[in-house]
Design a protein around this motif. Sequence first.
Motif, PDB file in Angstrom:
ATOM      1  N   GLN A   1      -1.724  -8.353  -4.817  1.00  0.00           N
ATOM      2  CA  GLN A   1      -2.159  -8.507  -6.269  1.00  0.00           C
ATOM      3  C   GLN A   1      -3.818  -8.708  -6.476  1.00  0.00           C
ATOM      4  O   GLN A   1      -4.233  -8.599  -7.573  1.00  0.00           O
ATOM      5  CB  GLN A   1      -1.726 -10.148  -6.588  1.00  0.00           C
ATOM      6  CG  GLN A   1      -0.225  -9.964  -6.525  1.00  0.00           C
ATOM      7  CD  GLN A   1       0.452 -11.288  -6.172  1.00  0.00           C
ATOM      8  OE1 GLN A   1       0.527 -12.238  -6.925  1.00  0.00           O
ATOM      9  NE2 GLN A   1       1.091 -11.378  -5.016  1.00  0.00           N
ATOM     10  N   CYS A   2      -4.435  -8.657  -5.323  1.00  0.00           N
ATOM     11  CA  CYS A   2      -5.738  -8.515  -5.632  1.00  0.00           C
ATOM     12  C   CYS A   2      -6.443  -7.425  -5.875  1.00  0.00           C
ATOM     13  O   CYS A   2      -7.536  -7.098  -6.251  1.00  0.00           O
ATOM     14  CB  CYS A   2      -6.697  -9.321  -4.388  1.00  0.00           C
ATOM     15  SG  CYS A   2      -6.355  -8.276  -2.856  1.00  0.00           S
ATOM     16  N   HIS A   3      -5.722  -6.355  -6.001  1.00  0.00           N
ATOM     17  CA  HIS A   3      -6.239  -4.811  -6.149  1.00  0.00           C
ATOM     18  C   HIS A   3      -6.321  -4.567  -7.586  1.00  0.00           C
ATOM     19  O   HIS A   3      -5.472  -4.819  -8.210  1.00  0.00           O
ATOM     20  CB  HIS A   3      -5.432  -3.841  -5.396  1.00  0.00           C
ATOM     21  CG  HIS A   3      -5.896  -2.612  -5.052  1.00  0.00           C
ATOM     22  ND1 HIS A   3      -5.956  -1.567  -6.007  1.00  0.00           N
ATOM     23  CD2 HIS A   3      -6.790  -1.954  -4.144  1.00  0.00           C
ATOM     24  CE1 HIS A   3      -6.627  -0.512  -5.722  1.00  0.00           C
ATOM     25  NE2 HIS A   3      -6.981  -0.769  -4.508  1.00  0.00           N
ATOM     26  N   PRO A   4      -7.350  -3.781  -7.789  1.00  0.00           N
ATOM     27  CA  PRO A   4      -7.507  -3.567  -9.355  1.00  0.00           C
ATOM     28  C   PRO A   4      -6.446  -2.988  -9.881  1.00  0.00           C
ATOM     29  O   PRO A   4      -6.208  -2.733 -11.168  1.00  0.00           O
ATOM     30  CB  PRO A   4      -8.746  -2.924  -9.444  1.00  0.00           C
ATOM     31  CG  PRO A   4      -9.160  -2.444  -7.990  1.00  0.00           C
ATOM     32  CD  PRO A   4      -8.604  -3.466  -6.995  1.00  0.00           C
TER      33      PRO A   4
ATOM     34  N   SER B   1      -7.648   2.293  -0.570  1.00  0.00           N
ATOM     35  CA  SER B   1      -8.106   0.834  -0.537  1.00  0.00           C
ATOM     36  C   SER B   1      -7.019  -0.382  -0.464  1.00  0.00           C
ATOM     37  O   SER B   1      -7.406  -1.404  -0.082  1.00  0.00           O
ATOM     38  CB  SER B   1      -9.245   0.833  -1.542  1.00  0.00           C
ATOM     39  OG  SER B   1      -8.434   1.068  -2.760  1.00  0.00           O
ATOM     40  N   ALA B   2      -6.049   0.205  -0.938  1.00  0.00           N
ATOM     41  CA  ALA B   2      -4.953  -1.184  -1.088  1.00  0.00           C
ATOM     42  C   ALA B   2      -4.017  -1.300  -0.117  1.00  0.00           C
ATOM     43  O   ALA B   2      -3.712  -0.581   0.667  1.00  0.00           O
ATOM     44  CB  ALA B   2      -4.145  -0.580  -2.283  1.00  0.00           C
ATOM     45  N   ARG B   3      -3.885  -2.475   0.197  1.00  0.00           N
ATOM     46  CA  ARG B   3      -2.687  -3.018   1.130  1.00  0.00           C
ATOM     47  C   ARG B   3      -1.432  -2.663   0.338  1.00  0.00           C
ATOM     48  O   ARG B   3      -1.392  -3.237  -0.699  1.00  0.00           O
ATOM     49  CB  ARG B   3      -3.028  -4.392   1.644  1.00  0.00           C
ATOM     50  CG  ARG B   3      -3.973  -4.537   2.559  1.00  0.00           C
ATOM     51  CD  ARG B   3      -4.125  -6.053   2.960  1.00  0.00           C
ATOM     52  NE  ARG B   3      -5.543  -6.343   3.698  1.00  0.00           N
ATOM     53  CZ  ARG B   3      -6.494  -6.967   3.218  1.00  0.00           C
ATOM     54  NH1 ARG B   3      -6.567  -7.144   1.787  1.00  0.00           N
ATOM     55  NH2 ARG B   3      -7.617  -7.086   4.147  1.00  0.00           N
ATOM     56  N   GLU B   4      -0.234  -2.259   1.056  1.00  0.00           N
ATOM     57  CA  GLU B   4       0.911  -2.009   0.302  1.00  0.00           C
ATOM     58  C   GLU B   4       1.879  -2.634   1.296  1.00  0.00           C
ATOM     59  O   GLU B   4       1.943  -2.394   2.434  1.00  0.00           O
ATOM     60  CB  GLU B   4       1.034  -0.851  -0.195  1.00  0.00           C
ATOM     61  CG  GLU B   4       0.017  -0.173  -1.145  1.00  0.00           C
ATOM     62  CD  GLU B   4       0.327   1.227  -1.549  1.00  0.00           C
ATOM     63  OE1 GLU B   4       0.843   1.754  -2.404  1.00  0.00           O
ATOM     64  OE2 GLU B   4      -0.272   2.259  -0.855  1.00  0.00           O
ATOM     65  N   LEU B   5       2.914  -3.245   0.702  1.00  0.00           N
ATOM     66  CA  LEU B   5       3.994  -4.139   1.274  1.00  0.00           C
ATOM     67  C   LEU B   5       4.463  -3.181   2.431  1.00  0.00           C
ATOM     68  O   LEU B   5       4.967  -3.596   3.504  1.00  0.00           O
ATOM     69  CB  LEU B   5       4.975  -4.605   0.555  1.00  0.00           C
ATOM     70  CG  LEU B   5       5.919  -5.651   1.254  1.00  0.00           C
ATOM     71  CD1 LEU B   5       5.076  -6.777   1.576  1.00  0.00           C
ATOM     72  CD2 LEU B   5       7.166  -6.065   0.093  1.00  0.00           C
ATOM     73  N   HIS B   6       4.565  -1.760   2.257  1.00  0.00           N
ATOM     74  CA  HIS B   6       5.428  -0.842   3.092  1.00  0.00           C
ATOM     75  C   HIS B   6       4.420  -0.685   4.477  1.00  0.00           C
ATOM     76  O   HIS B   6       5.003  -0.136   5.486  1.00  0.00           O
ATOM     77  CB  HIS B   6       5.652   0.465   2.618  1.00  0.00           C
ATOM     78  CG  HIS B   6       4.472   1.131   1.985  1.00  0.00           C
ATOM     79  ND1 HIS B   6       3.514   1.793   3.183  1.00  0.00           N
ATOM     80  CD2 HIS B   6       3.942   1.684   1.006  1.00  0.00           C
ATOM     81  CE1 HIS B   6       2.619   2.615   2.617  1.00  0.00           C
ATOM     82  NE2 HIS B   6       2.540   2.398   1.280  1.00  0.00           N
ATOM     83  N   GLY B   7       3.414  -1.230   4.421  1.00  0.00           N
ATOM     84  CA  GLY B   7       2.507  -1.362   5.725  1.00  0.00           C
ATOM     85  C   GLY B   7       3.182  -2.244   6.846  1.00  0.00           C
ATOM     86  O   GLY B   7       2.644  -2.133   7.908  1.00  0.00           O
ATOM     87  N   TYR B   8       4.206  -3.019   6.527  1.00  0.00           N
ATOM     88  CA  TYR B   8       5.000  -3.565   7.419  1.00  0.00           C
ATOM     89  C   TYR B   8       6.097  -2.786   8.171  1.00  0.00           C
ATOM     90  O   TYR B   8       6.889  -3.398   8.849  1.00  0.00           O
ATOM     91  CB  TYR B   8       5.666  -4.874   6.723  1.00  0.00           C
ATOM     92  CG  TYR B   8       4.463  -6.042   6.581  1.00  0.00           C
ATOM     93  CD1 TYR B   8       3.747  -6.662   7.377  1.00  0.00           C
ATOM     94  CD2 TYR B   8       4.262  -6.198   5.213  1.00  0.00           C
ATOM     95  CE1 TYR B   8       2.652  -7.480   6.992  1.00  0.00           C
ATOM     96  CE2 TYR B   8       3.267  -7.311   4.855  1.00  0.00           C
ATOM     97  CZ  TYR B   8       2.380  -7.945   5.748  1.00  0.00           C
ATOM     98  OH  TYR B   8       1.448  -8.894   5.428  1.00  0.00           O
TER      99      TYR B   8
END
Length: 529
Positions: free
Chosen positions: A330-333, A287-294
């Motif tokens: 930062q919005c991810h729980p 469910s999380a966007r993580e920076l390594h997606g770039y």
Amino acid sequence: MILNSLKHIKTAFLLFCAGLVSSFMYGEEVGGIINSEIVDHYVEKFNKYDEELYVQYIPNTEASSFLKSNIPFFECPDTELEEVYYFRWWTYRKNIKKTPGGFIITEFLPDVRWAGKYNGIACSGALHFYEGRWLRDKQYLDDYAHYWFNGGSPRSYSFPLADALYNYYLVTGNDEIVKTLFPDLISNFSEWEKDRYSDKEGLFWQYDVRDGMEHSIGGHGFRATINSYMAADALAISKIAKMLNDTRGLDYAYRSEQIVKKMFDRLWDKDSSFLKVLPLKSDTLCSARELHGYTPWYFNLVGEKYAKAWSFLMSSNHFYAPYGPTTAEQCHPKFRITYKSHPCLWDGPSWPLSTSITLVGLANLLNSQRQAYISQKDYLDLLKVYAHSHTLKKENGTQVRWIDENIDPYTGDWIVREIMKDKENVPRENPKERGKDYNHSSFCDLIISGLVGVRPQEDNSVVINPLLPDNTWEYFCLDRVSYKGRQLTVLYDKSGKKYNKGKGLMLYVDGKKVVSSPTLSKLNYKMKK
């Protein structure tokens, strides 16, 4: 023993000659734009406050001489960017290590138990090549390239080795390394396929810790990191094969295309407009966007239809923070910043490695695609945030330049360092100041190929495409750039009064102005062979 001694004598002689050539070609009396005293100024400052705990090939006492002979000089009105540029070359120099098998580039200065032969670590190896390719003396990276197939462990961490070597070649113009190591690069790719490729998904998988990103929210699985690395390696192998007239080139180009296609088919979350982790034995994306997606943008693998992913980078609800982008949104729980757990967490803290990869990806996006989600100003702002994070306030109140492991994105504290302060009685696990001068990221390449915009090309040409927004600086200069056997100077002088060479953007090759523009616009120049 005799052969090694001769090799070391040759190395010393080449360093001496490089210094003579540099002084002759670029001394003030023969037209060098930036005086070499700028290096002395910064090195004296860095040496003054440095506790030189771990000395490798080039000690602090020789730092100024080495840097003046090897690095491009840079100056600009932003004193912090300029200072950190020289600081990062000063720390890179510390990580050049001479071994019985030749030179390598280290990640940690002290020995750590998870490293390979001679304390080599594959995790940030690609960044070592992207950064070090701008050094004038090529022996360090030539040796380092061979190291990975002569005792190194190139698959201990995710490592786009073929891509790194190909991009090293684009700067040097010398294809000997990539041609010589071509069979090894083929074998390396095949071993990755045996260990980490899923026929069912058509993708590679990886443990997050072996991506160098332990305890991430996404965890183990099919990740944008390893798949971008393998697609980039396949593409690089295809290009080297073409240079060798090897018929396998078409096959590897096709493999690269298929990995990218599958990656976006399976890992792209349309609702979130982002690449996410697909955990092993699951059909549901994390469910999380993580920076390594770039990561795919680091290798220019991505089409314009996916550019919306960049709309999250400058948002403080997602990745933006005062001391560097967070590794998870930062919005991810499950996002957290903690000093009470494992020191190396990738579920929130800012890591210079990810910041470096993200900024290279952003530079590639801004160079190749039209989109409305992120701008040149954002690139400069993030680069300035990254530069500002290179600080440490000592117990006596002195503030010094510093690079370490992970950063508290809100306070600028070096998290691992703070946690480890209580564990210095266990030297095997925690050498003193383990992360000091940590060579796990890049910075100088972000100035050279990103901000100033020296874009290496496959033919005998160069493109200069600065990412500096209009009306930001009055001047900048990148001098003594070693590129395909030539020496480049990129100079911008808005008024013409700083350098007295005229107004606008100019490219010099071997001391001669070859192309210019009255504004900060793209320059193209094909050099004569």
